[in-house]
Design a protein around this motif. Structure first.
Motif, short mmCIF file in Angstrom:
data_model
loop_
_atom_site.label_atom_id
_atom_site.label_comp_id
_atom_site.label_asym_id
_atom_site.label_seq_id
_atom_site.Cartn_x
_atom_site.Cartn_y
_atom_site.Cartn_z
N PHE A 190 0.84 -1.21 0.00
CA PHE A 190 0.00 0.00 0.00
C PHE A 190 0.87 1.26 0.00
N ALA A 191 1.96 1.24 0.76
CA ALA A 191 2.87 2.39 0.81
C ALA A 191 3.47 2.65 -0.56
N ALA A 192 3.80 1.58 -1.28
CA ALA A 192 4.38 1.74 -2.62
C ALA A 192 3.41 2.44 -3.56
N PHE A 193 2.14 2.02 -3.53
CA PHE A 193 1.14 2.69 -4.37
C PHE A 193 0.94 4.13 -3.92
N LEU A 200 2.80 10.98 -8.93
CA LEU A 200 2.00 11.25 -10.14
C LEU A 200 0.88 12.26 -9.89
N GLU A 201 0.79 12.74 -8.63
CA GLU A 201 -0.23 13.72 -8.24
C GLU A 201 -1.65 13.21 -8.55
N LEU A 202 -1.93 12.00 -8.08
CA LEU A 202 -3.25 11.40 -8.28
C LEU A 202 -4.24 11.96 -7.26
N PRO A 203 -5.55 11.69 -7.44
CA PRO A 203 -6.58 12.26 -6.56
C PRO A 203 -6.31 12.09 -5.07
N THR A 204 -6.56 13.13 -4.31
CA THR A 204 -6.33 13.13 -2.87
C THR A 204 -7.10 12.01 -2.18
N SER A 205 -8.32 11.74 -2.64
CA SER A 205 -9.15 10.71 -2.01
C SER A 205 -8.48 9.34 -2.03
N VAL A 206 -7.87 9.00 -3.15
CA VAL A 206 -7.19 7.71 -3.28
C VAL A 206 -5.96 7.66 -2.37
N LEU A 207 -5.21 8.75 -2.34
CA LEU A 207 -3.99 8.80 -1.54
C LEU A 207 -4.31 8.74 -0.04
N VAL A 208 -5.33 9.46 0.37
CA VAL A 208 -5.72 9.45 1.79
C VAL A 208 -6.09 8.04 2.22
N PHE A 209 -6.91 7.38 1.43
CA PHE A 209 -7.31 6.01 1.74
C PHE A 209 -6.09 5.09 1.82
N THR A 210 -5.20 5.21 0.83
CA THR A 210 -4.02 4.35 0.76
C THR A 210 -3.15 4.50 1.99
N PHE A 211 -2.87 5.73 2.39
CA PHE A 211 -2.01 5.94 3.55
C PHE A 211 -2.74 5.64 4.86
N ALA A 212 -4.06 5.73 4.85
CA ALA A 212 -4.84 5.34 6.03
C ALA A 212 -4.68 3.84 6.27
N VAL A 213 -4.67 3.07 5.19
CA VAL A 213 -4.48 1.62 5.32
C VAL A 213 -3.08 1.33 5.87
N VAL A 214 -2.09 2.06 5.39
CA VAL A 214 -0.72 1.87 5.88
C VAL A 214 -0.67 2.10 7.40
N GLY A 215 -1.26 3.20 7.85
CA GLY A 215 -1.27 3.51 9.28
C GLY A 215 -2.00 2.46 10.10
N ALA A 216 -3.15 2.00 9.60
CA ALA A 216 -3.93 1.00 10.32
C ALA A 216 -3.18 -0.33 10.42
N LEU A 217 -2.49 -0.69 9.34
CA LEU A 217 -1.73 -1.95 9.33
C LEU A 217 -0.54 -1.88 10.28
N LEU A 218 0.13 -0.75 10.32
CA LEU A 218 1.26 -0.60 11.24
C LEU A 218 0.77 -0.67 12.69
#
Length: 327
Positions: A190-193, A200-218
């Motif tokens: 998830f961190a890699a994505f 690539l400056e992709l949508p904030t919504s996707v990035l927020v979700f992705t890093f939220a998963v990283v935090g929850a998993l840690l």
């Protein structure tokens, strides 16, 4: 998305998980929601029988709360189609896993939902995701990593999404067999994505979700590392695999998922190879599949297997980042 925003998102999800876990673990123990260990598995795993499971609920709750709170902090417009699809997939596949785990606990057995029931649920959610994306004119071309080439899939993209969601959810599920194995490898993927998406400056919504998963998993890893105090169960593994595939789809990095999620691919291939070999020749290629059990049975300690797979996951993630960002 700035570095500070990324760190804050990870920290919020991490903190929520740390708050939920000390409450959830004793509750699950009192309810006797313990893991049933299959008798065919390594003998050393029998000592884990009764360890609280369904910890995936903690991960899902932390991700949902973090995503919603953070996006509304950016403004209500930030909660868009991508955010809805990601949360829908996480919750939907998590619900399938929850039912599977719950039946295992109630029936006191290692089998929950049948394979057909799980497959049906996974397909239904995948079909809904496709129609949501298709209704918005989603791009059905698939890019070739490291090149400027695109393959237009057209109507075949519907089948492609089904394969990705079902395949990824089951691949992560197969990998979830050792303390901290999925929590570690999935957080890296998830961190890699997230890193690629930020570049690539992709949508904030996707990035927020992705890093939220990283935090929850840690946060979950704090309680799931060996010796694990709680397992994520199918509730977590099915949801995480499907969410990872959905991120790849929304980022238009579908094929890169095979590289970044290399550990999950290898684990799945080991099962396929084992089954095909045994059915055609009567011989087993590995002492046991998925692959992590093979290494246990040749004498590796559980921690050695987990750390080795984490390192492989980091290498796969690094390769994926290099291909997409620098090639």
């Amino acid at each position: 998305m700035s570095l500070l925003a990324i760190l804050l998102t990870i920290a919020i999800a991490f903190a929520i998980t740390l708050i939920i876990a000390p409450i959830s673990i004793p509750l699950l123990q009192r309810l006797k929601f313990g893991q049933s260990i299959r008798k065919e598995g390594p003998e050393s795993h029998q000592a884990k029988s009764g360890t609280p499971t369904m910890g995936g609920v903690m991960i899902i709750v932390a991700v949902i709360i973090t995503t919603i709170v953070t996006l509304f902090g950016y403004g209500i417009d930030s909660f868009n189609r991508e955010a809805f699809v990601l949360l829908f997939v996480l919750f939907g596949y998590g619900l399938i896993g929850f039912l599977d785990d719950f039946i295992k606990i109630v029936k006191k057995r290692n089998l929950g939902l049948t394979s057909k029931q799980k497959m049906l649920g996974q397909l239904v959610i995948a079909v809904i995701v496709y129609f949501i994306l298709q209704s918005q004119g989603f791009n059905t071309a698939v890019g070739i990593p490291g090149t400027n080439l695109d393959l237009e899939f057209g109507w075949f993209y519907a089948l492609f999404i089904l394969v990705m969601l079902v395949g990824a959810s089951n691949a992560v599920n197969l990998t979830d067999g050792l303390d901290g194995l999925v929590a570690g490898t999935a957080s890296v993927a998830f961190a890699a994505f997230g890193i690629i998406g930020t570049t690539l400056e992709l949508p904030t919504s996707v990035l927020v979700f992705t890093f939220a998963v990283v935090g929850a998993l840690l946060g979950f890893l704090v309680f799931n590392k060996n010796p694990a105090r709680i397992f994520m169960g199918d509730t977590g593994s099915l949801a995480l695999g499907a969410a990872l595939a959905t991120i790849a789809i929304l980022m238009k990095l579908e094929i890169l998922l095979v590289i970044i999620g290399g550990v999950f691919v290898i684990e799945t291939l080991s099962v396929m190879i084992q089954v095909i070999s045994y059915k055609t020749t009567g011989k087993r290629v590995f002492k046991m599949s998925p692959l992590h059990h093979h290494y246990e049975l040749i004498g590796w300690s559980e921690w050695r297997v987990v750390i080795t797979f984490w390192l492989v996951g980091i290498i796969c993630a690094g390769l994926g980042i290099y291909i997409e960002v620098w090639m």
